[in-house]
Write an enzyme that holds these catalytic residues in place. Structure first.
Site, PDB file in Angstrom:
ATOM      1  N   GLU A 349       0.860  -1.191   0.000  1.00  0.00           N
ATOM      2  CA  GLU A 349       0.000   0.000   0.000  1.00  0.00           C
ATOM      3  C   GLU A 349       0.891   1.234   0.000  1.00  0.00           C
ATOM      4  O   GLU A 349       1.757   1.383   0.858  1.00  0.00           O
ATOM      5  CB  GLU A 349      -0.920   0.023   1.209  1.00  0.00           C
ATOM      6  CG  GLU A 349      -1.825   1.244   1.246  1.00  0.00           C
ATOM      7  CD  GLU A 349      -2.743   1.277   2.461  1.00  0.00           C
ATOM      8  OE1 GLU A 349      -3.487   2.281   2.599  1.00  0.00           O
ATOM      9  OE2 GLU A 349      -2.726   0.318   3.268  1.00  0.00           O
ATOM     10  N   ASP A 470     -11.607   0.218   1.239  1.00  0.00           N
ATOM     11  CA  ASP A 470     -10.698   0.358   2.374  1.00  0.00           C
ATOM     12  C   ASP A 470     -11.479   0.379   3.684  1.00  0.00           C
ATOM     13  O   ASP A 470     -12.628   0.860   3.743  1.00  0.00           O
ATOM     14  CB  ASP A 470      -9.891   1.646   2.219  1.00  0.00           C
ATOM     15  CG  ASP A 470      -8.691   1.693   3.145  1.00  0.00           C
ATOM     16  OD1 ASP A 470      -8.310   0.635   3.667  1.00  0.00           O
ATOM     17  OD2 ASP A 470      -8.135   2.782   3.338  1.00  0.00           O
ATOM     18  N   GLU A 527      -5.809  -5.681   7.602  1.00  0.00           N
ATOM     19  CA  GLU A 527      -4.875  -4.632   8.016  1.00  0.00           C
ATOM     20  C   GLU A 527      -4.561  -4.765   9.494  1.00  0.00           C
ATOM     21  O   GLU A 527      -5.340  -5.323  10.269  1.00  0.00           O
ATOM     22  CB  GLU A 527      -5.478  -3.252   7.755  1.00  0.00           C
ATOM     23  CG  GLU A 527      -5.743  -2.938   6.298  1.00  0.00           C
ATOM     24  CD  GLU A 527      -6.342  -1.566   6.105  1.00  0.00           C
ATOM     25  OE1 GLU A 527      -5.735  -0.757   5.384  1.00  0.00           O
ATOM     26  OE2 GLU A 527      -7.418  -1.292   6.686  1.00  0.00           O
TER      27      GLU A 527
END
Length: 575
Positions: A349, A470, A527
């Site tokens: 990312e 996201d 994440e």
């Protein structure tokens, strides 16, 4: 003939009387009066006046001769202009002043008086000759011009500059402060359009009248539909009372020949001392008024010093961001993403940083909000996509298996930019394959996007660019509409990853997200993985990809290159 010779040239006796007659005749032709005072006599009486003296003052020659000309001042003996006259008489020099004099009938006239000494004996002033000019009309014209320059013609109130001057002249007693209020007539342009400018002007004038009825210490019309008023308030109770009276005075509707019109006002105010900075209270009231105008209900707003500091900070930050865009001061760090089964790095990312010339690297939380508010985010992101694409193309050219690069894209870029055209240009410029790029989108787009935005997403997918949602699960996601979006990746927010062992609810949600990804043929990336336990639990739940501090912190470009040479299953710890 030289000036020296001419001065000494004698006047023929035959012409002496003729020249005197010519001089008298010439004096009669000019509109100014001439007077002569005898400085040899006590109190310097007038000994001669021209005929125009009577026309200007109303006094005859007989009434004037023998008196000191100060009698024309009446009782107005404290004029500052008398100082230069006294100095000239004491030093035997000339002087010109404009002063107030009074005619025989008591009316005022402005007298431009020029005094010149005359002497037949060297070193001794025997006479003073005065030239009197009535400049009353010119003075009134000048005063009117000054008034016109400082007054608003429609309301006859002081304009913005004069209001500021009036405020600075207010004398504040001890323990008293000044309340400065700014008032905006909301949507005056709509009134002008609907009822005509005459109705709008009438409302402006009536607003001025209502404000005047409160007897403020200063009042002005400072803009087309803005007023400002200042009140001395000795106590907080007086402040509240004054504000209540002001809002009450403005509340009733206005009656015009054509309609009864209800007006809404925005109102901002501040209270304080005049202080060392002229106009500071007015500026503070203006800031509060701006906030009131932004409020849909036009609620009165008091100046907030903290909000003002934040506003100044935003202004400075905006200027610095504009310069940073011009200087290309933005760089990217890359947080690697790993295959949780094999330990291989599969992508990263791209996280933006601002390389500030004074404060060094700044994270996105420092500037992204202001960049989005000002629209600078579009320029920042477009330059960033080009930079990331160029790096990705160069790095992948040396790798057996290319990495995928994710880049955050703001809703403003999607709405105002041309992402499709940008990608086409970037591919041509850098040689990157579109499939190596993924745009990370905010979850709110799932519910807010129009058909035109969804069409943009579909075109990007046709080009091969990936689309990731996201921080999935934290915002406004709608499972009913997610199938409308051609997404290729779902990212599980770090808050879910962190709480896997302590929250059964979040475990269930993560399992649901993994199942949803499989149903949509979308890769699921977790994440915020920080422990081996979290990694193993995610693997057991079917999540195959992840990123986090267990593997690596975000890395500068050169360190990411080095990481791609690291054997799989090697834990990299940075920071």
């Amino acid at each position: 003939m030289s000036a020296k010779f001419a001065a000494k040239a004698p006047i023929p006796a035959i012409l002496e009387g003729t020249l005197a007659d010519i001089a008298i005749a010439s004096i009669r032709l000019i509109p100014d009066a001439i007077v002569v005072a005898d400085m040899r006599e006590r109190d310097a009486p007038l000994i001669w006046v021209s005929e125009q003296f009577s026309a200007i003052t109303g006094y005859t020659a007989a009434e004037a001769i023998g008196k000191n000309c100060r009698y024309l001042q009446g009782s107005d003996r404290l004029q500052s202009e008398l100082g230069p006259i006294r100095e000239a008489l004491a030093s035997g020099t000339s002087a010109t002043v404009t002063m107030r004099n009074y005619r025989k009938d008591g009316t005022l006239f402005w007298n431009e008086l020029t005094l010149t000494p005359y002497s037949r004996t060297e070193g001794v002033v025997e006479y003073y000759v005065g030239l009197m000019r009535d400049v009353t009309a010119a003075k009134r014209s000048l005063d009117q011009a000054v008034d016109d320059a400082r007054l608003d013609r429609l309301t006859n109130l002081p304009n913005r500059y004069s209001f500021l001057e009036d405020v600075e002249k207010i004398d504040l007693p001890d323990n008293s402060r000044l309340l400065v209020v700014k008032i905006d007539i909301a949507e005056l342009h709509n009134i002008n359009s609907t009822y005509g400018y005459a109705a709008g002007d009438e409302i402006i004038c009536k607003t001025a009248s209502r404000l005047s009825s409160l007897s403020p210490d200063a009042l002005g019309r400072i803009g087309n539909n803005e007023f400002a008023a200042a009140f001395r308030v000795p106590t907080a109770a007086a402040e509240e009372k004054t504000l209540a009276q002001l809002t009450a005075a403005l509340r009733p509707p206005f009656t015009t020949p054509d309609a009864i019109i209800n007006i809404r006002y925005a109102l901002g105010y501040t209270v304080g001392d005049l202080g060392p900075v002229p106009g500071m209270l007015s500026q503070q009231a203006g800031q509060a008024l701006h906030e009131s105008k932004d409020d849909p209900h036009r609620a009165p707003r008091r100046f907030d010093e903290a909000a003002e500091r934040a506003s100044r900070h935003r202004s400075r930050l905006t200027a610095e961001l504009q310069q940073a865009v011009r200087d290309e001061n933005f760089v990217y760090h890359y947080q690697p993403q790993f295959d949780l089964l094999t330990g291989k790095i599969i992508g990263c990312e791209a996280l933006i940083r601002w390389d500030h010339p004074v404060f060094g690297l700044q994270g996105p939380d420092t500037f992204i909000g202001v960049a989005e508010e000002t629209g600078l985010i579009v320029d920042i992101e477009r330059a960033g996509i080009r930079k990331v694409a160029a790096f990705a193309a160069e790095l992948n050219a040396s790798l057996a298996e290319p990495l995928h690069f994710s880049v955050n894209v703001s809703p403003l870029e999607i709405v105002r930019g041309d992402l499709v055209g940008l990608i086409e240009d970037v591919v041509a410029e850098t040689g990157i394959k579109p499939a190596w790029l993924t745009f990370e989108l905010t979850e709110s787009l799932l519910t807010d996007s129009s058909e035109s935005v969804i069409a943009i997403f579909r075109r990007l997918r046709e080009l091969g660019v990936g689309l990731a949602i996201d921080d999935f699960g934290t915002g406004y996601s709608s499972l009913r509409s997610i199938d409308r979006f051609p997404i290729s990746e779902i990212k599980i927010d770090r808050s879910f990853t962190q709480d896997l062992r302590t929250s059964q609810t979040k475990r269930i949600l993560v399992e649901a997200i993994v199942a949803l990804g499989k149903a949509l043929s979308a890769r699921v990336v977790a994440e915020g993985i920080e422990t081996v336990e979290q990694k193993e639990e995610l693997k057991e739940m079917g999540c195959l990809f992840g990123q986090g501090y267990l593997f690596s912190h975000p890395l500068p470009a050169e360190e990411l290159v080095a990481l791609t040479r690291t054997p799989p299953n090697t834990v990299v710890r940075n920071g």
